[in-house]
Design a protein around this motif. Structure first.
Motif, PDB file in Angstrom:
ATOM      1  N   PRO A  38      52.742  52.416  20.680  1.00 54.32           N
ATOM      2  CA  PRO A  38      52.837  51.021  20.316  1.00 54.32           C
ATOM      3  C   PRO A  38      51.154  50.350  20.638  1.00 54.32           C
ATOM      4  N   ALA A  39      50.955  49.096  20.147  1.00 58.35           N
ATOM      5  CA  ALA A  39      49.735  48.894  20.184  1.00 58.35           C
ATOM      6  C   ALA A  39      49.315  48.163  21.581  1.00 58.35           C
ATOM      7  N   ALA A  40      48.288  48.127  22.066  1.00 57.27           N
ATOM      8  CA  ALA A  40      47.879  47.705  23.332  1.00 57.27           C
ATOM      9  C   ALA A  40      47.737  46.205  23.076  1.00 57.27           C
ATOM     10  N   ALA A  41      48.194  45.342  23.926  1.00 58.15           N
ATOM     11  CA  ALA A  41      48.263  44.035  23.940  1.00 58.15           C
ATOM     12  C   ALA A  41      47.706  43.358  25.385  1.00 58.15           C
ATOM     13  N   VAL A  42      47.454  42.106  25.334  1.00 54.70           N
ATOM     14  CA  VAL A  42      46.834  41.561  26.512  1.00 54.70           C
ATOM     15  C   VAL A  42      47.769  41.860  27.894  1.00 54.70           C
ATOM     16  N   ALA A  43      47.221  41.999  28.981  1.00 54.23           N
ATOM     17  CA  ALA A  43      47.766  42.052  30.215  1.00 54.23           C
ATOM     18  C   ALA A  43      48.879  43.287  30.244  1.00 54.23           C
ATOM     19  N   GLY A  44      48.411  44.256  29.623  1.00 59.84           N
ATOM     20  CA  GLY A  44      49.229  45.475  29.746  1.00 59.84           C
ATOM     21  C   GLY A  44      50.405  45.495  28.848  1.00 59.84           C
ATOM     22  N   VAL A  45      50.673  44.634  27.929  1.00 63.56           N
ATOM     23  CA  VAL A  45      51.938  44.694  27.162  1.00 63.56           C
ATOM     24  C   VAL A  45      51.905  45.466  25.993  1.00 63.56           C
ATOM     25  N   ARG A  46      52.987  46.226  25.864  1.00 64.12           N
ATOM     26  CA  ARG A  46      52.815  47.357  24.507  1.00 64.12           C
ATOM     27  C   ARG A  46      53.668  46.587  23.535  1.00 64.12           C
ATOM     28  N   LEU A  47      53.121  46.688  22.294  1.00 63.90           N
ATOM     29  CA  LEU A  47      53.643  45.863  21.571  1.00 63.90           C
ATOM     30  C   LEU A  47      53.829  46.586  20.047  1.00 63.90           C
ATOM     31  N   ILE A  48      55.239  46.236  19.390  1.00 68.04           N
ATOM     32  CA  ILE A  48      55.202  46.885  18.159  1.00 68.04           C
ATOM     33  C   ILE A  48      55.765  45.600  17.226  1.00 68.04           C
ATOM     34  N   SER A  49      55.274  45.487  15.995  1.00 68.55           N
ATOM     35  CA  SER A  49      55.748  44.240  15.094  1.00 68.55           C
ATOM     36  C   SER A  49      55.230  44.658  13.829  1.00 68.55           C
ATOM     37  N   ILE A  50      56.364  44.138  13.035  1.00 70.51           N
ATOM     38  CA  ILE A  50      56.208  44.450  11.337  1.00 70.51           C
ATOM     39  C   ILE A  50      54.657  43.792  11.108  1.00 70.51           C
ATOM     40  N   ASP A  51      54.185  42.900  11.612  1.00 62.11           N
ATOM     41  CA  ASP A  51      52.917  42.267  11.109  1.00 62.11           C
ATOM     42  C   ASP A  51      51.527  43.283  11.381  1.00 62.11           C
ATOM     43  N   LEU A  52      51.703  44.409  12.375  1.00 63.26           N
ATOM     44  CA  LEU A  52      50.942  45.343  12.473  1.00 63.26           C
ATOM     45  C   LEU A  52      50.896  46.241  11.267  1.00 63.26           C
ATOM     46  N   LEU A  53      51.635  46.248  10.396  1.00 61.96           N
ATOM     47  CA  LEU A  53      52.080  47.007   9.307  1.00 61.96           C
ATOM     48  C   LEU A  53      51.578  46.366   7.916  1.00 61.96           C
ATOM     49  N   LEU A  54      51.572  45.102   8.159  1.00 65.42           N
ATOM     50  CA  LEU A  54      51.381  44.375   6.875  1.00 65.42           C
ATOM     51  C   LEU A  54      49.757  44.109   6.535  1.00 65.42           C
ATOM     52  N   GLN A  55      49.534  44.263   5.143  1.00 66.63           N
ATOM     53  CA  GLN A  55      48.261  44.314   4.485  1.00 66.63           C
ATOM     54  C   GLN A  55      47.409  43.249   5.142  1.00 66.63           C
ATOM     55  N   ALA A  56      47.760  41.845   4.764  1.00 63.29           N
ATOM     56  CA  ALA A  56      46.965  40.489   4.908  1.00 63.29           C
ATOM     57  C   ALA A  56      47.800  39.759   5.808  1.00 63.29           C
ATOM     58  N   GLU A  57      47.194  38.853   6.553  1.00 65.57           N
ATOM     59  CA  GLU A  57      47.640  37.643   7.247  1.00 65.57           C
ATOM     60  C   GLU A  57      48.670  37.050   6.449  1.00 65.57           C
ATOM     61  N   ASP A  58      48.700  36.507   5.336  1.00 64.35           N
ATOM     62  CA  ASP A  58      49.629  35.744   4.505  1.00 64.35           C
ATOM     63  C   ASP A  58      50.648  36.781   3.611  1.00 64.35           C
TER      64      ASP A  58
END
Lengths: 150, 224
Positions: free
Chosen positions: B30-50
């Motif tokens: 999983p992606a490392a996020a703030v304060a030691g949180v581990r995160l997975i999100s479909i947004d990490l896989l998408l090409q652009a912000e929109d």
């Protein structure tokens, strides 16, 4: 879901799967006793529905890759979402080479899923004792594993 | 787990690393996020912000297979990730009973569920459906968070109602669901989270942050 040979009262066996690339799928089953064959044809929507459920018709011989369903179906995937340089897992065994043609074909796979596809083909090759992956091996793996669109 | 596949927001709110995800032997790291949180999100896989969430496949009949595919995608986001040892696994779902049903198919016995609402009759009406569904599914650790329960005046510190009438949502007050937290509105909340920093870290003394801390303590105590 299973197909039953009424004459022999036997569950029919998966024989072959064909993915012409237009979204349709053909699957052949045969009776292990009388050898009678039946074919199941699915249109693109039916193929997609089966795929969406995560069903691999006829099973598969290589392990499922992490996020395979998501990565394999997502549009507008980020090209560099995944590291493409993952090492071969320890104990994977046989070293697999890629022919120039196969590398060229792999290069046409969207970068978003390239690493995953590469790993699936490599696992398939090891599973079948193949040391060099060629386009023909890729075609066979694609058909054997039901990798529509890969 | 950012379980809101069609409106993912947690990578931005938690400053998740934009580094490519590594696929290890036990799954996606999983992606490392703030304060030691581990995160997975479909947004990490998408090409652009929109980039909207769109799937390959025949478009004419997408309504027939899209739900199944998204349930599968949520399953993968939970199960195909090498989480390592965790204190808690939080799955943030969008509103709607259908999402809860899909989630319960994947995790039939979650330790607890938090329903977030606002003190309006319309919101309470909608959340009451989720509360009933959870009660009928045998999920007993269900708490209600009343968001924007009031507004703390920065000048005098008085807690002023944001909505007219009783702050409790009438559709829920007679049911089994208990209110676990009342969180007052604070305009700096969005400033902090838009900047990728959790509000509770940036403004820990504010009444809303204190309410969130109490919610966390209650949740932790309930789970233990």
């Amino acid at each position: 879901m299973k197909f039953l040979c009424l004459r022999c009262d036997e569950v029919m066996r998966f024989e072959e799967r064909q993915l012409p690339g237009d979204g349709t799928m053909g699957v052949v089953f045969s009776c292990p006793v009388c050898r009678r064959e039946v074919a199941m044809l699915t249109n693109p929507m039916e193929t997609q529905l089966v795929s969406s459920l995560g069903v691999q018709i006829g099973g598969r011989s290589v392990p499922t890759q992490p996020l395979e369903l998501t990565r394999g179906n997502l549009q507008e995937g980020r090209g560099d979402a995944f590291r493409d340089d993952d090492p071969v897992p320890a104990g994977a065994g046989l070293r697999v080479e890629w022919s120039g043609d196969a590398q060229q074909r792999l290069g046409q796979v969207p970068s978003f899923v390239r690493g995953m596809v590469k790993r699936i083909y490599a696992d398939y090759a090891r599973e079948h004792g193949i040391t060099t992956i060629t386009p023909a091996v890729m075609d066979r793996a694609r058909s054997d594993l039901g990798l529509e669109g890969m | 787990v950012d379980g809101d596949l069609n409106g993912p927001s947690l990578p931005r709110m938690l400053s998740a690393s934009a580094e490519p995800l590594r696929v290890g032997e036990r799954g996606v790291v999983p992606a490392a996020a703030v304060a030691g949180v581990r995160l997975i999100s479909i947004d990490l896989l998408l090409q652009a912000e929109d980039s909207p969430l769109r799937w390959s496949g025949p478009t004419g009949d997408a309504s027939l297979w899209r739900g199944a595919l998204e349930t599968g995608a949520l399953r993968e986001l939970i199960a195909d990730v090498d989480w390592g040892e965790l204190d808690f696994l939080l799955v943030d779902l969008p509103p709607g009973t259908d999402r809860i049903e899909r989630f319960l198919e994947l995790i039939p016995a979650p330790a607890a569920i938090v329903l977030v609402t606002t003190p309006s009759a319309a919101a309470g009406h909608v959340v009451a459906k989720s509360a009933r569904l959870l009660a009928e599914a045998g999920i007993h650790q269900v708490g209600l968070v009343n968001n924007m329960s009031g507004y703390v005046c920065p000048c005098c510190g008085n807690d002023i109602p944001l909505f007219a009438g009783d702050r409790r949502t009438s559709a829920l007050e007679n049911g089994p669901t208990q209110v676990w937290a009342e969180i007052p509105f604070d305009p700096s909340f969005s400033t902090q989270t838009d900047g990728g920093s959790p509000y509770v870290l940036g403004a820990p003394q504010q009444p809303a942050a204190q309410a969130i801390f109490r919610l966390a303590e209650r949740l932790e105590g309930g789970l233990q």
